[in-house]
Design a protein around this motif. Structure first.
Motif, PDB file in Angstrom:
ATOM      1  N   ILE A 139       0.838  -1.199   0.000  1.00  0.00           N
ATOM      2  CA  ILE A 139       0.000   0.000   0.000  1.00  0.00           C
ATOM      3  C   ILE A 139       0.872   1.248   0.000  1.00  0.00           C
ATOM      4  CG2 ILE A 139      -1.661   1.335   1.356  1.00  0.00           C
ATOM      5  CD1 ILE A 139      -3.004  -1.280   2.091  1.00  0.00           C
ATOM      6  N   ASN A 140       1.990   1.202   0.710  1.00  0.00           N
ATOM      7  CA  ASN A 140       2.908   2.347   0.716  1.00  0.00           C
ATOM      8  C   ASN A 140       3.478   2.618  -0.663  1.00  0.00           C
ATOM      9  OD1 ASN A 140       2.583   2.951   3.407  1.00  0.00           O
ATOM     10  ND2 ASN A 140       4.319   1.722   4.083  1.00  0.00           N
ATOM     11  N   LYS A 141       3.835   1.559  -1.393  1.00  0.00           N
ATOM     12  CA  LYS A 141       4.345   1.730  -2.754  1.00  0.00           C
ATOM     13  C   LYS A 141       3.286   2.365  -3.645  1.00  0.00           C
ATOM     14  CE  LYS A 141       7.890  -1.807  -3.361  1.00  0.00           C
ATOM     15  NZ  LYS A 141       8.260  -2.999  -4.122  1.00  0.00           N
ATOM     16  N   LEU A 142       2.070   1.878  -3.520  1.00  0.00           N
ATOM     17  CA  LEU A 142       0.967   2.408  -4.310  1.00  0.00           C
ATOM     18  C   LEU A 142       0.731   3.870  -3.957  1.00  0.00           C
ATOM     19  CD1 LEU A 142      -1.252   1.972  -6.364  1.00  0.00           C
ATOM     20  CD2 LEU A 142      -2.708   1.100  -4.540  1.00  0.00           C
ATOM     21  N   GLN A 156       3.524  10.516  -6.683  1.00  0.00           N
ATOM     22  CA  GLN A 156       4.410  10.872  -7.797  1.00  0.00           C
ATOM     23  C   GLN A 156       3.599  11.253  -9.037  1.00  0.00           C
ATOM     24  OE1 GLN A 156       6.851   7.381  -8.165  1.00  0.00           O
ATOM     25  NE2 GLN A 156       8.324   8.060  -6.613  1.00  0.00           N
ATOM     26  N   ALA A 157       2.570  10.485  -9.309  1.00  0.00           N
ATOM     27  CA  ALA A 157       1.723  10.781 -10.469  1.00  0.00           C
ATOM     28  C   ALA A 157       1.022  12.120 -10.282  1.00  0.00           C
ATOM     29  CB  ALA A 157       0.700   9.671 -10.683  1.00  0.00           C
ATOM     30  N   SER A 158       0.544  12.378  -9.086  1.00  0.00           N
ATOM     31  CA  SER A 158      -0.120  13.647  -8.797  1.00  0.00           C
ATOM     32  C   SER A 158       0.845  14.812  -8.975  1.00  0.00           C
ATOM     33  CB  SER A 158      -0.671  13.628  -7.373  1.00  0.00           C
ATOM     34  OG  SER A 158      -1.232  14.870  -7.044  1.00  0.00           O
ATOM     35  N   SER A 159       2.055  14.651  -8.485  1.00  0.00           N
ATOM     36  CA  SER A 159       3.076  15.694  -8.632  1.00  0.00           C
ATOM     37  C   SER A 159       3.421  15.917 -10.098  1.00  0.00           C
ATOM     38  CB  SER A 159       4.328  15.296  -7.848  1.00  0.00           C
ATOM     39  OG  SER A 159       5.339  16.254  -8.015  1.00  0.00           O
TER      40      SER A 159
END
Length: 57
Positions: A2-5, A11-14
């Motif tokens: 879950i942490n990786k996700l 990252q995608a949001s950034s």
């Protein structure tokens, strides 16, 4: 897992935020280019008018 996700979502949001900022920057540049182009067109028309007046007066 879950942490990786969660990290990937952050990252995608950034990345999307950065892309959005770049798009806004390009849009601002396009606006500036449009304004300058219109101003240059007006100056060229004024030069043409003045040249015509000089030639035919």
């Amino acid at each position: 897992m879950i942490n990786k996700l969660h990290n990937r979502v952050e990252q995608a949001s950034s990345a999307l935020h950065n892309i959005s900022e770049k798009i806004n920057s390009v849009s601002d540049m396009n606006t500036q280019i449009t304004i300058v182009t219109e101003e240059l067109s007006a100056v060229a028309e004024e030069i043409k008018r003045n040249a015509t007046n000089i030639l035919f007066t």
